[in-house]
Design a protein around this motif. Structure first.
Motif, mmCIF file in Angstrom:
data_model
loop_
_atom_site.group_PDB
_atom_site.id
_atom_site.type_symbol
_atom_site.label_atom_id
_atom_site.label_comp_id
_atom_site.label_asym_id
_atom_site.label_seq_id
_atom_site.Cartn_x
_atom_site.Cartn_y
_atom_site.Cartn_z
ATOM 1 N N MET A 1 82.712 45.248 83.852
ATOM 2 C CA MET A 1 83.231 44.341 84.876
ATOM 3 C C MET A 1 82.077 43.980 85.817
ATOM 4 O O MET A 1 81.379 44.850 86.313
ATOM 5 C CB MET A 1 84.372 45.019 85.644
ATOM 6 N N ARG A 2 81.942 42.686 86.056
ATOM 7 C CA ARG A 2 80.877 42.204 86.948
ATOM 8 C C ARG A 2 81.491 41.463 88.127
ATOM 9 O O ARG A 2 82.327 40.581 87.959
ATOM 10 C CB ARG A 2 79.917 41.294 86.199
ATOM 11 N N THR A 4 80.597 39.052 91.328
ATOM 12 C CA THR A 4 79.617 38.161 91.938
ATOM 13 C C THR A 4 80.206 37.615 93.230
ATOM 14 O O THR A 4 81.305 37.048 93.231
ATOM 15 C CB THR A 4 79.247 36.999 91.007
ATOM 16 N N GLU A 25 84.177 39.108 86.296
ATOM 17 C CA GLU A 25 84.085 38.789 84.873
ATOM 18 C C GLU A 25 84.117 40.061 84.026
ATOM 19 O O GLU A 25 83.584 41.099 84.409
ATOM 20 C CB GLU A 25 82.785 38.046 84.590
ATOM 21 N N HIS A 26 84.732 39.931 82.867
ATOM 22 C CA HIS A 26 84.695 41.015 81.882
ATOM 23 C C HIS A 26 84.953 40.423 80.513
ATOM 24 O O HIS A 26 85.944 39.715 80.299
ATOM 25 C CB HIS A 26 85.746 42.082 82.183
ATOM 26 N N ARG A 148 87.144 51.231 84.607
ATOM 27 C CA ARG A 148 86.483 50.964 85.878
ATOM 28 C C ARG A 148 87.481 50.359 86.852
ATOM 29 O O ARG A 148 88.417 49.669 86.454
ATOM 30 C CB ARG A 148 85.296 50.020 85.683
ATOM 31 N N THR A 242 75.390 40.427 93.065
ATOM 32 C CA THR A 242 76.072 40.722 91.812
ATOM 33 C C THR A 242 76.047 42.221 91.571
ATOM 34 O O THR A 242 75.001 42.865 91.699
ATOM 35 C CB THR A 242 75.397 39.991 90.631
ATOM 36 N N ASP A 244 77.323 45.140 88.760
ATOM 37 C CA ASP A 244 77.935 45.546 87.502
ATOM 38 C C ASP A 244 78.653 46.869 87.724
ATOM 39 O O ASP A 244 78.026 47.883 88.065
ATOM 40 C CB ASP A 244 76.876 45.691 86.403
ATOM 41 N N ILE A 245 79.951 46.852 87.539
ATOM 42 C CA ILE A 245 80.769 48.026 87.832
ATOM 43 C C ILE A 245 81.008 48.790 86.530
ATOM 44 O O ILE A 245 81.595 48.257 85.607
ATOM 45 C CB ILE A 245 82.119 47.584 88.450
#
Length: 245
Positions: A1-2, A4, A25-26, A148, A242, A244-245
């Protein structure tokens, strides 16, 4: 998962910082969360309007949803208009906004009500809405995928439910309109960086991201106030950040 950040500001946009707005996003799916004033111009730096897959709004204040209108206009006027945009929001929150253009855009979106305690699926994400106090109905969210978890407060006054919202989150995206003290007239609906630091510490989050930054606020003061309560990683939601999770 990202995650931004498109904006991260509160109340009204400034040259440095549009209002709230987050692209999540993913696996190729793009979820737009709280597209407030000024975020459309930052969104198109990352994704074409017709490629947004869904939108979610925590509450109906314009600094969290106003740019749904230009997003829908851009999709409607595209050379190859996409399917209707799925929009998820608290019941009644978006009526005035979605009616701005009358029948022109009426077939360009579908609206699904979010309800506290009722989990939703916005493929591929699971969304658990949590009601937190604000001046209008506000649904914070626990957004999960692939093990996540992102927790996002929307706008909210101090509340014990904020700890439940954030518990175990990899990232807590938290409204922090004020630094240390919240003026009495705002305390029922807004919070401070120091309070959000305390929530992050009690909930055991991995990272705290402060958002809804009031115009003119020094970012280092927000970080310093949160650091008095939370020893983990802290950032302020600035355009282009941004994670990244």
């Amino acid at each position: 998962m990202r995650l931004t950040v498109l904006g991260g500001g509160g109340a009204y946009p400034t040259p440095e910082r549009p209002c709230s707005g987050y692209l999540i996003e993913h696996d190729g799916f793009r979820l737009l969360v709280d597209p407030g004033h000024g975020t459309m111009s930052r969104l198109v730096e990352h994704v074409a309007p017709e490629d947004v897959d869904a939108a979610l709004v925590t509450h109906g204040h314009a600094d969290h949803c106003a740019d749904l209108n230009p997003l829908l206009r851009a999709r409607h006027l595209a050379d190859d208009p996409p399917a209707a945009l799925p929009i998820h929001a608290p019941s009644g929150a978006l009526g005035p906004l979605l009616g701005l253009d009358g029948p022109m855009l009426v077939d360009d979106w579908t609206l699904t009500d979010l309800s506290p305690g009722q989990e939703a699926v916005i493929s591929p994400f699971t969304v658990a809405p949590v009601e937190l106090p604000h001046f209008v109905p506000n649904l914070a969210i626990r957004l999960g995928v692939g093990g996540r978890l992102l927790a996002y407060t929307g706008d909210a006054g101090a509340s014990p439910q904020a700890v439940d919202l954030a518990r175990g989150a990899d990232v807590l995206l938290a409204e922090a309109s004020f630094v240390d003290e919240v003026p009495e007239e705002s305390a029922s609906g807004l919070s401070s960086a120091r309070d959000r630091g305390a929530v992050a510490a009690e909930a055991g989050v991995g990272r705290l991201v402060l958002c809804h930054v009031w115009p003119g606020t020094r970012l280092d003061r927000l970080e310093h106030a949160a650091r008095r309560e939370f020893s983990g990683e802290i950032a302020v939601a600035t355009p282009g950040l941004t994670i990244d999770i």
